[in-house]
Design a protein around this motif. Structure first.
Motif, PDB file in Angstrom:
ATOM      1  N   ASP A  67      40.242  17.803  42.969  1.00 35.92           N
ATOM      2  CA  ASP A  67      40.670  19.106  42.448  1.00 35.92           C
ATOM      3  C   ASP A  67      39.998  20.238  43.209  1.00 35.92           C
ATOM      4  O   ASP A  67      40.575  21.311  43.384  1.00 35.92           O
ATOM      5  CB  ASP A  67      40.330  19.225  40.953  1.00 35.92           C
ATOM      6  CG  ASP A  67      41.018  18.162  40.113  1.00 35.92           C
ATOM      7  OD1 ASP A  67      42.261  18.102  40.160  1.00 35.92           O
ATOM      8  OD2 ASP A  67      40.311  17.392  39.426  1.00 35.92           O
ATOM      9  N   TRP A  68      38.747  19.985  43.643  1.00 34.53           N
ATOM     10  CA  TRP A  68      37.968  21.014  44.319  1.00 34.53           C
ATOM     11  C   TRP A  68      37.226  20.426  45.522  1.00 34.53           C
ATOM     12  O   TRP A  68      36.767  19.294  45.477  1.00 34.53           O
ATOM     13  CB  TRP A  68      36.908  21.608  43.379  1.00 34.53           C
ATOM     14  CG  TRP A  68      37.409  22.603  42.378  1.00 34.53           C
ATOM     15  CD1 TRP A  68      37.830  22.340  41.092  1.00 34.53           C
ATOM     16  CD2 TRP A  68      37.534  24.014  42.555  1.00 34.53           C
ATOM     17  NE1 TRP A  68      38.190  23.492  40.466  1.00 34.53           N
ATOM     18  CE2 TRP A  68      38.019  24.545  41.337  1.00 34.53           C
ATOM     19  CE3 TRP A  68      37.259  24.877  43.618  1.00 34.53           C
ATOM     20  CZ2 TRP A  68      38.244  25.911  41.154  1.00 34.53           C
ATOM     21  CZ3 TRP A  68      37.496  26.250  43.445  1.00 34.53           C
ATOM     22  CH2 TRP A  68      37.980  26.740  42.225  1.00 34.53           C
ATOM     23  N   SER A  89      47.336  22.039  49.316  1.00 35.39           N
ATOM     24  CA  SER A  89      47.327  23.254  48.498  1.00 35.39           C
ATOM     25  C   SER A  89      46.917  22.973  47.055  1.00 35.39           C
ATOM     26  O   SER A  89      46.503  23.886  46.334  1.00 35.39           O
ATOM     27  CB  SER A  89      48.713  23.906  48.525  1.00 35.39           C
ATOM     28  OG  SER A  89      49.698  23.004  48.029  1.00 35.39           O
ATOM     29  N   THR A  90      47.014  21.709  46.641  1.00 35.98           N
ATOM     30  CA  THR A  90      46.627  21.346  45.275  1.00 35.98           C
ATOM     31  C   THR A  90      45.113  21.252  45.103  1.00 35.98           C
ATOM     32  O   THR A  90      44.608  21.179  43.974  1.00 35.98           O
ATOM     33  CB  THR A  90      47.255  19.994  44.896  1.00 35.98           C
ATOM     34  OG1 THR A  90      46.929  19.029  45.906  1.00 35.98           O
ATOM     35  CG2 THR A  90      48.768  20.113  44.778  1.00 35.98           C
ATOM     36  N   THR A  91      44.386  21.222  46.213  1.00 37.41           N
ATOM     37  CA  THR A  91      42.924  21.173  46.166  1.00 37.41           C
ATOM     38  C   THR A  91      42.374  22.573  46.413  1.00 37.41           C
ATOM     39  O   THR A  91      42.641  23.183  47.453  1.00 37.41           O
ATOM     40  CB  THR A  91      42.369  20.214  47.232  1.00 37.41           C
ATOM     41  OG1 THR A  91      42.870  18.898  46.997  1.00 37.41           O
ATOM     42  CG2 THR A  91      40.835  20.185  47.183  1.00 37.41           C
ATOM     43  N   LYS A  92      41.609  23.079  45.464  1.00 42.65           N
ATOM     44  CA  LYS A  92      41.008  24.400  45.610  1.00 42.65           C
ATOM     45  C   LYS A  92      39.711  24.296  46.415  1.00 42.65           C
ATOM     46  O   LYS A  92      39.038  23.267  46.388  1.00 42.65           O
ATOM     47  CB  LYS A  92      40.731  25.011  44.245  1.00 42.65           C
ATOM     48  CG  LYS A  92      41.991  25.268  43.419  1.00 42.65           C
ATOM     49  CD  LYS A  92      41.649  25.838  42.056  1.00 42.65           C
ATOM     50  CE  LYS A  92      42.899  26.076  41.230  1.00 42.65           C
ATOM     51  NZ  LYS A  92      42.577  26.606  39.880  1.00 42.65           N
ATOM     52  N   HIS A 110      42.214  27.926  53.133  1.00 40.84           N
ATOM     53  CA  HIS A 110      42.249  28.905  52.052  1.00 40.84           C
ATOM     54  C   HIS A 110      40.934  28.886  51.279  1.00 40.84           C
ATOM     55  O   HIS A 110      40.216  27.888  51.282  1.00 40.84           O
ATOM     56  CB  HIS A 110      43.411  28.621  51.094  1.00 40.84           C
ATOM     57  CG  HIS A 110      43.370  27.257  50.463  1.00 40.84           C
ATOM     58  ND1 HIS A 110      43.874  26.116  51.070  1.00 40.84           N
ATOM     59  CD2 HIS A 110      42.866  26.848  49.270  1.00 40.84           C
ATOM     60  CE1 HIS A 110      43.687  25.070  50.275  1.00 40.84           C
ATOM     61  NE2 HIS A 110      43.073  25.484  49.180  1.00 40.84           N
ATOM     62  N   ASP A 112      39.489  29.744  47.407  1.00 42.64           N
ATOM     63  CA  ASP A 112      39.906  30.037  46.034  1.00 42.64           C
ATOM     64  C   ASP A 112      38.787  30.571  45.156  1.00 42.64           C
ATOM     65  O   ASP A 112      39.055  31.205  44.133  1.00 42.64           O
ATOM     66  CB  ASP A 112      40.487  28.762  45.390  1.00 42.64           C
ATOM     67  CG  ASP A 112      41.669  28.225  46.163  1.00 42.64           C
ATOM     68  OD1 ASP A 112      42.764  28.791  46.040  1.00 42.64           O
ATOM     69  OD2 ASP A 112      41.489  27.253  46.935  1.00 42.64           O
TER      70      ASP A 112
END
Length: 283
Positions: A67-68, A89-92, A110, A112
């Motif tokens: 998730d992160w 993109s699903t991993t922050k 990216h 977050d």
């Protein structure tokens, strides 16, 4: 009649201690302010002693298993970039500070989450645990010498954390020309962006000429630099390249009277450094 752009750092030779996209960006920012940047990488990363463990973790990251992703240094970004890691993109992604965030963005990742107040592992834990009340899967990439503050804090809050050593930090010898320029005082300022860089500055350049200024990126880095044995002259209020370079500009323009000056006893060294550059510009 067109007015020539103001170049407050005209004549200043400034050492940039990291290369790659980050170093190129800093060099460009320095040129805009009139300085002559000298890119001289002083630290590099060596392969982790657990390459298979890292490879599996990065494959799982690309597959969306987390998730992160937590990133606590620009060197971790170098590892990700060198391995051509794709972060879904699903991993922050959480970055420890603005320097790390800028390094991530410079190579296309990216960001977050960025700690709002405390740019440290402790600050990341506080913000992440406040944000995520339910257990999440974290990948924490770190150096061999990093303390497990982040991983332990997240695990204590009930999260599933995989902590993986991504690299070993090693010193990178500068060229004889860079050594000569620093020793002679031709280099007017050195940017210190981490404790590891500070250690290399001490190891490779000591003793520094009294007119060579040390500019540290943020209070935490300044503290690490002083613990390594450096005299810090300029400290930016925030841990960003823009804040660091703006602090240098303000100190130069104020003649050493700006609040970014580490302490009043450093004003004399700063005044001497400014005089050296002014004399060079007058020739």
């Amino acid at each position: 009649m067109t007015t020539a752009p103001i170049k407050p750092l005209k004549g200043w030779r400034v050492l940039v201690p990291r290369g790659g996209p980050w170093g190129d960006d800093v060099a460009a920012e320095l040129r805009e302010r009139g300085a002559t940047p000298v890119i001289a990488p002083m630290i590099n990363f060596a392969a982790t002693s657990e390459p298979e463990t890292l490879s599996i973790a990065l494959d799982d990251l690309a597959a969306g298993a987390f998730d992160w992703l937590t990133v606590t240094s620009a060197t971790t970004v170098d590892v990700l970039y060198s391995q051509r890691v794709k972060v879904p993109s699903t991993t922050k992604i959480a970055a420890v500070g603005e320097t790390t965030a800028a390094a991530l963005q410079a190579v296309g990742y990216h960001v977050d989450l960025l700690p709002e107040k405390d740019n440290s592992a402790k600050g990341m834990v506080a913000q992440l645990t406040a944000l995520e009340s339910e257990p999440k899967k974290f990948l924490s990439l770190r150096s061999e010498i990093a303390k497990p503050v982040l991983s332990k804090g997240l695990m204590d809050a009930g999260h599933d954390v995989r902590s993986v050593i991504a690299y070993r930090t090693v010193g990178e010898p500068v060229t004889p020309k860079v050594l000569e320029d620093v020793a002679s005082g031709r280099t007017n300022a050195i940017l210190v962006t981490s404790g590891s860089v500070a250690e290399q500055v001490v190891e490779q350049f000591s003793p520094l000429p009294p007119t060579t200024l040390i500019a540290a990126i943020g209070p935490r880095t300044a503290k690490d630099a002083e613990q390594a044995g450096l005299t810090v002259h300029i400290v930016s209020p925030r841990q960003t390249v823009e804040a660091l370079l703006d602090s240098v500009v303000r100190v130069v323009e104020s003649g050493g009277l700006d609040e970014a000056v580490r302490s009043s006893k450093q004003s004399e060294a700063i005044t001497s450094a400014i005089r050296v550059v002014d004399e060079r510009n007058a020739k």
